[in-house]
Design an enzyme around this catalytic site. Sequence first.
Site, short mmCIF file in Angstrom:
data_model
loop_
_atom_site.label_atom_id
_atom_site.label_comp_id
_atom_site.label_asym_id
_atom_site.label_seq_id
_atom_site.Cartn_x
_atom_site.Cartn_y
_atom_site.Cartn_z
CB SER A 175 -0.95 -0.08 1.14
OG SER A 175 -2.08 -0.89 1.11
CE LYS A 193 -4.27 1.53 -0.96
NZ LYS A 193 -4.56 0.50 0.06
CB SER A 227 -4.53 1.36 3.74
OG SER A 227 -3.55 1.12 3.06
CE LYS A 236 -1.32 4.15 2.73
NZ LYS A 236 -1.27 2.79 3.60
#
Length: 378
Positions: free
Chosen positions: A61, A64, A116, A223
């Site tokens: 993720s 992202k 997320s 993140k």
Amino acid sequence: MKRLFNLSIFFLFIFLLILFSQSVVVTAAPYVSANSACVIDLETRQVLYNKNMHMKCPPASTTKILTSIVAIEESNINDVVTVSRKAAYQEGSSIYLSEGEKIRLEELLYGVMLASGNDAAMAIAEHISGSVEEYAELMNRRAVEMGAKNSNFINPSGLPDSNHYSTAYDLAMIMAYALENEIFAQITASKNKTISWSGNDWGRGLRNHNKLLWSYSDITGGKTGYTKAAGRCLVASARRDGREVVAVVLNCPNDWNDVRNLLDFGLDQFKKVVVMDKGEIVYKMNWEDSQEGELGFMINCPLLTVLPRGGKIKLQKEVYLKPSLELPIKRGDLIGSLKVYDNGELLSKVELLAANDLNYRSFFLKFWNWITVLLGGD
């Protein structure tokens, strides 16, 4: 009748400059459990720590980050997005979007970066590009522009795919680029956010998965990412004493502690140095046929570098002139470029501007040039 000063594009001057002579006194780089890791200085993009930083890995993720900055720059955060059935039923982490729900793009960005949400990532991709495949192509084009070298993105969420990969270095460069955007910086630094929830009397409460926002005082964003294939992944940034760094770990069992140590290393063990100020003259060249007799070359922006505390730097400067220079030259005209190398590695490339006017020496050539310009000649 213009006087030309013909120069090959490869004509250059090379010289060495020693700025510091102290012995290097730097705390040893921390051990990290990651398969791949990287720390870069945000302002200069210099690599401060490297462990297999160009190794291709599934980014999970952390993808992202790119999804979000591309959406911010390619669309309007006040757009209203209609959630498709495909987005609503996207597998993996979710902010529980429903088919047909209408929600602002900005709220989806919080859903992507804090919670997320894979459903939010897909809704964004479909809204901007019409399909995940088209959005992935856009992501890949933009990633290269941000400095990525060895990445390929197949989807906006980071779900496993053998052709979806990135590197610690590429993710650090993407994060550094994204942090320069005020909207992204605000979102990634948010601990909590409440966004709308259609059909309910209450909103969706989002909590950032980045635990460093509560435990590391200098944190500015980041993140998380995890899949079985990727392992634990984390991108984080922090600012201290006027400097900001980005740390990335991929497939890292001890991600939180490792990133803390990497951020401390990047912030505490290095210092920013102004090598040359904006407007500084880096070279002077004689020009016999001119009235002034000499042309100065000045840089158009300050040249910075980051050094280990107590370290030294050895710079090699290469001055490239335009293929031909012709009179008259005005102060501020673009006349070439400067490449600066630190121990053989390119540190920076900046434009060179004329530091002074340079005119014809003879009255006749001055007059002829004035007539030519007046009549629209070249």
